[in-house]
Each structure stands twice: as structure tokens, then as C-alpha cells.
Motif scaffolding. Structure first.
Motif, mmCIF file in Angstrom:
data_model
loop_
_atom_site.group_PDB
_atom_site.id
_atom_site.type_symbol
_atom_site.label_atom_id
_atom_site.label_comp_id
_atom_site.label_asym_id
_atom_site.label_seq_id
_atom_site.Cartn_x
_atom_site.Cartn_y
_atom_site.Cartn_z
ATOM 1 N N VAL A 88 2.032 1.905 -3.538
ATOM 2 C CA VAL A 88 0.923 2.345 -4.388
ATOM 3 C C VAL A 88 0.603 3.803 -4.104
ATOM 4 O O VAL A 88 0.434 4.612 -5.021
ATOM 5 C CB VAL A 88 -0.334 1.470 -4.174
ATOM 6 C CG1 VAL A 88 -1.500 2.005 -5.005
ATOM 7 C CG2 VAL A 88 -0.058 0.019 -4.548
ATOM 8 N N GLY A 89 0.533 4.138 -2.820
ATOM 9 C CA GLY A 89 0.228 5.516 -2.454
ATOM 10 C C GLY A 89 1.276 6.503 -2.947
ATOM 11 O O GLY A 89 0.943 7.618 -3.374
ATOM 12 N N SER A 90 2.531 6.098 -2.920
ATOM 13 C CA SER A 90 3.603 6.976 -3.403
ATOM 14 C C SER A 90 3.483 7.208 -4.901
ATOM 15 O O SER A 90 3.664 8.337 -5.385
ATOM 16 C CB SER A 90 4.965 6.358 -3.078
ATOM 17 O OG SER A 90 5.167 6.282 -1.686
ATOM 18 N N VAL A 91 3.167 6.150 -5.646
ATOM 19 C CA VAL A 91 2.978 6.290 -7.093
ATOM 20 C C VAL A 91 1.753 7.157 -7.378
ATOM 21 O O VAL A 91 1.784 8.038 -8.247
ATOM 22 C CB VAL A 91 2.836 4.913 -7.764
ATOM 23 C CG1 VAL A 91 2.490 5.073 -9.248
ATOM 24 C CG2 VAL A 91 4.127 4.106 -7.618
ATOM 25 N N GLU A 92 0.675 6.921 -6.636
ATOM 26 C CA GLU A 92 -0.534 7.737 -6.810
ATOM 27 C C GLU A 92 -0.218 9.212 -6.582
ATOM 28 O O GLU A 92 -0.648 10.075 -7.363
ATOM 29 C CB GLU A 92 -1.608 7.294 -5.820
ATOM 30 C CG GLU A 92 -2.262 5.963 -6.139
ATOM 31 C CD GLU A 92 -3.286 5.573 -5.082
ATOM 32 O OE1 GLU A 92 -4.159 4.755 -5.389
ATOM 33 O OE2 GLU A 92 -3.202 6.092 -3.937
ATOM 34 N N PHE A 93 0.517 9.489 -5.523
ATOM 35 C CA PHE A 93 0.852 10.875 -5.189
ATOM 36 C C PHE A 93 1.588 11.547 -6.333
ATOM 37 O O PHE A 93 1.215 12.640 -6.771
ATOM 38 C CB PHE A 93 1.701 10.914 -3.924
ATOM 39 C CG PHE A 93 2.313 12.262 -3.658
ATOM 40 C CD1 PHE A 93 1.549 13.303 -3.163
ATOM 41 C CD2 PHE A 93 3.657 12.503 -3.931
ATOM 42 C CE1 PHE A 93 2.112 14.558 -2.935
ATOM 43 C CE2 PHE A 93 4.221 13.742 -3.711
ATOM 44 C CZ PHE A 93 3.443 14.781 -3.208
ATOM 45 N N ALA A 94 2.638 10.885 -6.825
ATOM 46 C CA ALA A 94 3.450 11.504 -7.875
ATOM 47 C C ALA A 94 2.664 11.647 -9.176
ATOM 48 O O ALA A 94 2.750 12.676 -9.856
ATOM 49 C CB ALA A 94 4.713 10.674 -8.109
ATOM 50 N N LEU A 129 -6.194 7.291 -14.313
ATOM 51 C CA LEU A 129 -5.145 8.022 -15.029
ATOM 52 C C LEU A 129 -4.681 7.255 -16.266
ATOM 53 O O LEU A 129 -4.359 7.854 -17.299
ATOM 54 C CB LEU A 129 -3.959 8.283 -14.095
ATOM 55 C CG LEU A 129 -4.208 9.261 -12.944
ATOM 56 C CD1 LEU A 129 -2.980 9.336 -12.040
ATOM 57 C CD2 LEU A 129 -4.560 10.638 -13.475
ATOM 58 N N ILE A 130 -4.640 5.925 -16.171
ATOM 59 C CA ILE A 130 -4.259 5.101 -17.325
ATOM 60 C C ILE A 130 -5.305 5.219 -18.432
ATOM 61 O O ILE A 130 -4.980 5.389 -19.615
ATOM 62 C CB ILE A 130 -4.076 3.636 -16.893
ATOM 63 C CG1 ILE A 130 -2.807 3.491 -16.041
ATOM 64 C CG2 ILE A 130 -4.004 2.700 -18.108
ATOM 65 C CD1 ILE A 130 -2.675 2.144 -15.349
ATOM 66 N N GLN A 131 -6.571 5.147 -18.054
ATOM 67 C CA GLN A 131 -7.653 5.149 -19.038
ATOM 68 C C GLN A 131 -7.890 6.522 -19.655
ATOM 69 O O GLN A 131 -8.235 6.625 -20.832
ATOM 70 C CB GLN A 131 -8.943 4.648 -18.389
ATOM 71 C CG GLN A 131 -8.897 3.181 -17.995
ATOM 72 C CD GLN A 131 -10.114 2.747 -17.195
ATOM 73 O OE1 GLN A 131 -11.083 3.504 -17.035
ATOM 74 N NE2 GLN A 131 -10.068 1.529 -16.667
ATOM 75 N N ASN A 132 -7.680 7.577 -18.858
ATOM 76 C CA ASN A 132 -8.107 8.903 -19.304
ATOM 77 C C ASN A 132 -7.010 9.948 -19.453
ATOM 78 O O ASN A 132 -7.224 10.967 -20.114
ATOM 79 C CB ASN A 132 -9.167 9.452 -18.335
ATOM 80 C CG ASN A 132 -10.378 8.549 -18.243
ATOM 81 O OD1 ASN A 132 -10.977 8.196 -19.253
ATOM 82 N ND2 ASN A 132 -10.740 8.170 -17.031
ATOM 83 N N GLU A 133 -5.839 9.709 -18.843
ATOM 84 C CA GLU A 133 -4.818 10.756 -18.828
ATOM 85 C C GLU A 133 -3.495 10.340 -19.464
ATOM 86 O O GLU A 133 -2.526 11.086 -19.405
ATOM 87 C CB GLU A 133 -4.567 11.212 -17.381
ATOM 88 C CG GLU A 133 -5.805 11.753 -16.667
ATOM 89 C CD GLU A 133 -6.320 13.041 -17.273
ATOM 90 O OE1 GLU A 133 -5.517 13.765 -17.911
ATOM 91 O OE2 GLU A 133 -7.519 13.328 -17.118
ATOM 92 N N GLY A 134 -3.433 9.145 -20.034
ATOM 93 C CA GLY A 134 -2.212 8.732 -20.730
ATOM 94 C C GLY A 134 -1.113 8.183 -19.856
ATOM 95 O O GLY A 134 0.037 8.057 -20.300
ATOM 96 N N PRO A 187 0.787 -1.238 0.000
ATOM 97 C CA PRO A 187 0.000 0.000 0.000
ATOM 98 C C PRO A 187 0.818 1.288 0.000
ATOM 99 O O PRO A 187 0.458 2.254 -0.674
ATOM 100 C CB PRO A 187 -0.840 -0.134 1.282
ATOM 101 C CG PRO A 187 -1.060 -1.611 1.407
ATOM 102 C CD PRO A 187 0.242 -2.229 0.959
ATOM 103 N N SER A 188 1.925 1.319 0.741
ATOM 104 C CA SER A 188 2.712 2.558 0.781
ATOM 105 C C SER A 188 3.345 2.858 -0.579
ATOM 106 O O SER A 188 3.477 4.032 -0.965
ATOM 107 C CB SER A 188 3.797 2.463 1.856
ATOM 108 O OG SER A 188 4.660 1.368 1.614
ATOM 109 N N HIS A 237 -3.838 -2.272 -11.885
ATOM 110 C CA HIS A 237 -5.190 -2.728 -11.551
ATOM 111 C C HIS A 237 -5.514 -2.709 -10.071
ATOM 112 O O HIS A 237 -6.616 -3.098 -9.680
ATOM 113 C CB HIS A 237 -5.385 -4.152 -12.085
ATOM 114 C CG HIS A 237 -5.162 -4.274 -13.559
ATOM 115 N ND1 HIS A 237 -5.994 -3.693 -14.493
ATOM 116 C CD2 HIS A 237 -4.170 -4.890 -14.264
ATOM 117 C CE1 HIS A 237 -5.546 -3.951 -15.712
ATOM 118 N NE2 HIS A 237 -4.439 -4.672 -15.596
ATOM 119 N N GLY A 238 -4.576 -2.245 -9.235
ATOM 120 C CA GLY A 238 -4.816 -2.250 -7.802
ATOM 121 C C GLY A 238 -5.110 -0.890 -7.211
ATOM 122 O O GLY A 238 -5.093 -0.718 -5.984
ATOM 123 N N SER A 239 -5.391 0.082 -8.079
ATOM 124 C CA SER A 239 -5.648 1.445 -7.611
ATOM 125 C C SER A 239 -6.652 2.110 -8.538
ATOM 126 O O SER A 239 -6.412 2.220 -9.744
ATOM 127 C CB SER A 239 -4.348 2.265 -7.593
ATOM 128 O OG SER A 239 -4.609 3.652 -7.598
#
Length: 207
Positions: A83-89, A179-184, A80-81, A171-173
Motif C-alpha cells: 500500500v505504501g509503495s502504491v501511495e508513494f508512486a 486521489l480516486i475521488q479527487n484526482e482521477g 502495508p508495504s 478502500h484501505g488507504s
């Protein structure tokens, strides 16, 4: 704003320089660059890599201060940490490329394979948490003919673990999926060779 393809090519060019022992002088961590990035950052790629001391992403890709958002953990696992770091960036800086960077002779992979063959009674729960993250992607390989070829087993296990981590991010976030589907946003997997210094991108490459 860089596209994922632009970012990927920039990483490839940097790695080619690294392999050839040619450093881009523009990437040096100068006082001017420190001042430039002190008030903000715009990393063009996110790297989720292994903590191994021989695989520093900024050097491997010949990049400087503010260029890469780097997350390092043994075995380049995804918890989780991470995933959260990738989400943040990805959300904060609009970075379009995520690279899961594994490497040859990964100690975390070797330790997991050894643990699967000979379970350790006194393994710390913290180390076990890493092994348990790697286990699902490699244990089925021990049921194949690879079990008779240690080097091939380790290599394929490294690749399988990289694919699993990249797939987890895809697929876990919900945030990353959007962002993959709509923001490239693109998530790719790559392996660094300790022997040659070269990085091979092999999973999830953009068309």
C-alpha cells in the motif's frame, strides 16, 4: 499527464504487441534512455503484480525504462508495504492508473487452497503471512460446487484474490481514496494468461 484511460490503452496496446511477438523499438533500454531517466521518472502506470518469474510486467506490456512503477510480491497480495509503495508512486509521480496483475496457475493461490484443505503444521510464519492474506478471498469458494472442479476453483480463486487486492487499495488507504475521488486515480484488476500471453482487464474498469 496521462489519464487513467490513456494509460490503460497504452498497456493494452503494449500487451497486444507482446502477444503478437512485435516489440516497440522505442521501448528498448538504450544508453540514451538510461541517461534520460537518470534524473527523474514519470511512470504512466503502477503495477502491483505477482513475483512469478514468468510475469515480468515490463515485458508483458512491452514497456521500457521509466515507464512502469512495478511492485512484485507472491500472490499479488496487499500488505502495508505494498500500500505504501502504491501511495508513494501515485502521490509522487501523479500516476493515474494502478493495475493489480494476477496470472493463471498462480502458485500462491494453489498453495493457499492446499493449505485450507490440509493445514501444514510446520509452515514458516513468513509463508503463512502470504497464505493468510489470500485466505479470506478464496475460502468461501471451497464451500461451493467449485470444490469438485480443481481447475475452475483455481481460476475463480485467482480472480477473487485480484478483486480483493484491488478493493483493498481502493478502500484501505485514505491517501489513495482521496486521489480516486479527487484526482482521477483508477485501480483495476487484471489477469495474465501464462498460456497465451494476453492480459484481461476485468475489475474496476473506468466507464
Amino acid at each position: 499527464m496521462n489519464t487513467a484511460k490513456d494509460a490503460l490503452e497504452r498497456l493494452r496496446e503494449g500487451n497486444r504487441r507482446f502477444v503478437a511477438d512485435i516489440r516497440n523499438d522505442d521501448n528498448t533500454s538504450t544508453r540514451a534512455r538510461r541517461k534520460e531517466v537518470a534524473d527523474g521518472q514519470e511512470p504512466f502506470a503502477i503495477i502491483l503484480g505477482c513475483s512469478d518469474s514468468r510475469v515480468p510486467a515490463e515485458m508483458v506490456f512491452d514497456q521500457g525504462l521509466g515507464d512502469l512503477f512495478v511492485i512484485r510480491v507472491a500472490g499479488n497480495i496487499v500488505a502495508p508495504s505494498q500500500v505504501g509503495s502504491v501511495e508513494f508512486a501515485a502521490a509522487q509521480f501523479k500516476t493515474k492508473l494502478v493495475v493489480v496483475l494476477g496470472h493463471s496457475k498462480c502458485g500462491a493461490i494453489v498453495a493457499t487452497l492446499e493449505e485450507l484443505k490440509r493445514p501444514t503444521e510446520n509452515q514458516s510464519r513468513n509463508l503463512k503471512s502470504i497464505v493468510d492474506r489470500i485466505r479470506p478471498s478464496v475460502e468461501t469458494l471451497l464451500e461451493t460446487d467449485l470444490k469438485h472442479d480443481h481447475d475452475a476453483l483455481v481460476h475463480q480463486s485467482i480472480r477473487a484474490n485480484i478483486r480483493a487486492s484491488a478493493n483493498h487499495l481502493r478502500h484501505g488507504s485514505e491517501l489513495l481514496e482521496n486521489l480516486i475521488q479527487n484526482e482521477g486515480l483508477v485501480v483495476v484488476g487484471a489477469e495474465y494468461s501464462l498460456e497465451t500471453g494476453a492480459v484481461e482487464f476485468f475489475d474496476g474498469m473506468p466507464a
